[in-house]
Each structure stands twice: as structure tokens, then as C-alpha cells.
Design an enzyme around this catalytic site. Structure first.
Site, PDB file in Angstrom:
ATOM      1  CG  HIS A   1      -1.895   0.928   1.324  1.00 21.86           C
ATOM      2  ND1 HIS A   1      -1.918   2.257   2.144  1.00 21.86           N
ATOM      3  CD2 HIS A   1      -2.924   1.070   0.435  1.00 21.86           C
ATOM      4  CE1 HIS A   1      -2.816   3.067   1.859  1.00 21.86           C
ATOM      5  NE2 HIS A   1      -3.508   2.418   1.134  1.00 21.86           N
TER       6      HIS A   1
ATOM      7  CB  SER B   1      -9.055 -13.097  -2.562  1.00 21.66           C
ATOM      8  OG  SER B   1      -9.446 -12.985  -3.880  1.00 21.66           O
TER       9      SER B   1
END
Ligand code: PLP
Length: 389
Positions: free
Chosen positions: A136, A336
Site C-alpha cells: 500500500h 480472496s
């Protein structure tokens, strides 16, 4: 004898002027309508919306300031440190923390990453940070803030860290300690870096002194509720781990949680005027957000969150299947909620704002996204594909 002076008690002054009330109501109503109108097509962002936080409404309107270390109650009564300690205990169980752990409720995943890197820098001077290119953006920013040199490690096609590249790059700095950020659910593909592989890669590079921070902002909590999953928590060898509260728990106030496998005392001065210790990055911290996390963790428990995660994965599998069925390329990483799909036609993209990087966009089947949301997307896509005009 002097005359006694009396002080008249004034009613509270309000800032609102005549007529402003309805104007303010109108603005708020418009915002609410905008959000509700987009709810069916806002499926590209990782905020769950299945937990009802309205039971907390009675607390709204009072300041709840959780300033200071969660284990020391501040002087003022307007705090919920007791709830914070329960939230942290829940998370410590979930992330299998060893005895002696510490942690606190943060303002979000970004602060958790900053804190994890700060812990690493405090423990290991002269260290070098390694993170993948899919980490990130808060990670390189935190390195910059902390004055830490950062090395980017390449990823595989699905977004997981390339451990051979980590070994190669770490070996160039083998005389210096390593801080590695493992991403537990990358922002675009929800790929999960494996902490055991990170440790092995550092062993091969000849680096003994290390701190591994797991950035579990997106997938830390749902993965912790499953048994067959990559290694990422404190029992797996992470030194610290952080999550966002508004993602999987879907709190309507942004927040997060960070855990440290050690006690923070060695660098935490006391703050006499608050009667607490300074163990957190933020000073004042939101007690309301903490109360929301407490509501999410105590009302559902680990089993309830495991169910939510399982259901979300079923919706994600359904989305891949439906997209394949209409011939639209799509895939997802194991376990996921994130489904990668080729970008939507421009006309549709205005209604479905899906994050896009390179050749892929994504939808994220967070709890609250139902098969009906997916049907709406895929049916519209199929209609476009068969008649683009
Ligand atoms: C992997 C990852 N880490 C950290 C963050 C930052 O979290 P926050 O927005 O809570 O600061 C995000 C946010 O999307 C993320 O996906």
C-alpha cells in the site's frame, strides 16, 4: 461591606442562525440520498456493510476520547479504554499473540503501518525496509516519514512478493538489519505474502536481525478465521500486525488495530497531565470507533466472523463463475473476496466505479455484497457485450 456580585447563568449559545437548520438538513439528506442511490453499484471498495451499528447511537453526542495507553485509564471519564482492552484481547486471540503482547486502536491501516515500521526502527537501528511493489502507498510514505531507506521487491503475476528477489536485494545489505512489510491482502489483487517465506528468504540472504510487519488492513481478519491459509500472524513469525476496522468489520467510522508481539515500555514516556503513558502515535483517539469495534467483535465473535468471511468468498466465487459464463475474463486469488476482471466499457464505468490498474479492474465481495449485486453487474455487462450501441 462590598456588594455581592451575582453571575447570571446564560443559556448555551448555539452557532446556528435562523433558517440554517433546514439548509443543513437539506445538505445532509442530499449526501445520504447520493450514497444510497449508488449502493447497488458501489462494489469496488473494501467496506463491509452487513453489520448494524445503530445500537451505538446513544453514545453519539458525547466525546469519547481514548487518549493514551489502553492499559492505563486517563483522568477524564469520557473514554472507553475498558472496551478497547476487550477488542485488543479478541484480536490477540485471533492473531495468536504470545504473552507480553501490546497494541492499540489506531486511526486506520495507515497508522498501523507507520507504527509497525516505527517499532522496527526502534528495535533495530540502521535497518533497511523491504516491501513489495504491490504494498500500500502508506508503506513508502511511512518510510519517508521515519527516514528509513526502502527497497522495492518485485511481485509474481498475481501480486505476491517474489521471495527470490527479496533474497537477492536483502543480500546486498546483509550487514544491516531488515524490516520487511508483508502485505496480507494487497489493495488491487488481495494477494497474501507468506511470512514463513519472508523469514526463509532473509535466512538465505544471511540476515539475522529483522522485524516483520504484517499489513493485514484488508484481509488479516477474514484470513485469521480460516485454517488453511498462508502464514502471516504473530504465531507465524510476524513481529507486528495491523488491520483497518472499516474494511472487514465495516465500522462507519474509520479506524484500525495494531498489535505488537512485545511490550512497548522501553520507549514510552509517561504524560503526567493525563496520568497515562504515551505508547501510541496519535494522542487523542476515537472512543466511538473503539465502541464500534467492540460491538462488532463481541456481538458476532470469531465464529460469526468466520461465517461472514466464508459467505463473502462464496459470493466472490459466484462472481468469477458468472463472469466466465458471459465470456468476460476474470480471476481471483485463493481465499480472496477480490475478483479481477477486464475493465468495464466506458459507459458502464461511470455507473460502476471500479478501481483499475493496468489491464485489470476489481470488484470486492465484502460482506453485504450479495449475488444480486453481481447479477446486476454481469447482466448489464452481457447486455453491453451483445449490443454495444
Ligand atoms: C493493504 C492495505 N494497507 C493499508 C491500507 C490503508 O488503510 P487505511 O485506509 O485504513 O489507512 C489499505 C487501504 O486500502 C490497504 O489496502
Amino acid at each position: 461591606m462590598s456588594a455581592r456580585r451575582t453571575v447570571a447563568v446564560q443559556p448555551p449559545r448555539t452557532c446556528a442562525t435562523a433558517g440554517a437548520g433546514s439548509a443543513i438538513d437539506g445538505r445532509l439528506q442530499a449526501i445520504l440520498e447520493r450514497i444510497l442511490a449508488a449502493e447497488l453499484t458501489t462494489i469496488g471498495f473494501p467496506a463491509a456493510r452487513d453489520i448494524d451499528y445503530r445500537p451505538l447511537a446513544p453514545l453519539w453526542g458525547r466525546l469519547l476520547n481514548n487518549v493514551g495507553d489502553p492499559n492505563t485509564d486517563p483522568l477524564h471519564t469520557g473514554h472507553v479504554h475498558d472496551l478497547e482492552r476487550e477488542v485488543l484481547d479478541f484480536m490477540a486471540d485471533l492473531f495468536r499473540a504470545p504473552s507480553g503482547w501490546s497494541g492499540y486502536v489506531t486511526s486506520g491501516g495507515t497508522e498501523g503501518n507507520l507504527y509497525g515500521l516505527w517499532l522496527g526502527r526502534t528495535r533495530l537501528s540502521n535497518s533497511v525496509v523491504y516491501h513489495s511493489t504491490a504494498a500500500h502507498y502508506s508503506v513508502p510514505k511511512a518510510c519517508h516519514l521515519l527516514g528509513l531507506p526502502a527497497v522495492e521487491v518485485t511481485t509474481t503475476a498475481t501480486g505476491q512478493m517474489d521471495y527470490s528477489d527479496l533474497t537477492r536485494k536483502a543480500a546486498r545489505h546483509r550487514s544491516r538489519p531488515a524490516i520487511v512489510v508483508a502485505t496480507i491482502g494487497t489493495t488491487m489483487t488481495e494477494a497474501v505474502d507468506d511470512v514463513t517465506h519472508v523469514h526463509n528468504a532473509l535466512d538465505v540472504a544471511g540476515i539475522r536481525h529483522r522485524h516483520v510487519h504484517s499489513d493485514g488492513a484488508l484481509a488479516g481478519v477474514p484470513l485469521a478465521t480460516t485454517t488453511s491459509r498462508p502464514a502471516f500472524d504473530l504465531a507465524d513469525g510476524a513481529d507486528s500486525i495491523s488491520v483497518s476496522g472499516h474494511k472487514f468489520f465495516g465500522t462507519p467510522v474509520v479506524c484500525g488495530i495494531v498489535l505488537n508481539r512485545r511490550k512497548p515500555e522501553e520507549f514510552s514516556p509517561t504524560v503526567p497531565y493525563l496520568a497515562t503513558c504515551d505508547t501510541t502515535i496519535s494522542g487523542s483517539r476515537s472512543g466511538l470507533a473503539t465502541a464500534m469495534l467492540w460491538h462488532a467483535t463481541t456481538s458476532l465473535g470469531a465464529a460469526g466472523h468466520a461465517d461472514r468471511a466464508r459467505r463473502a468468498r462464496e459470493v466472490a466465487a459466484y462472481a468469477v463463475e458468472r463472469l466466465h459464463h458471459v465470456g468476460w475474463p476474470a480471476w481471483r486469488n485463493p481465499l480472496s473476496f477480490t475478483v479481477l476482471l477486464r475493465p468495464l466499457p466506458a459507459d458502464m464505468a461511470a455507473t460502476w466505479p471500479l478501481p483499475t490498474e493496468g489491464d485489470w479492474s476489481h470488484v470486492i465481495c465484502m460482506p453485504g455484497v450479495e449475488t444480486s449485486h453481481i447479477d446486476h453487474l454481469v447482466d448489464t455487462l452481457a447486455a453491453y457485450a451483445s449490443d454495444p450501441d
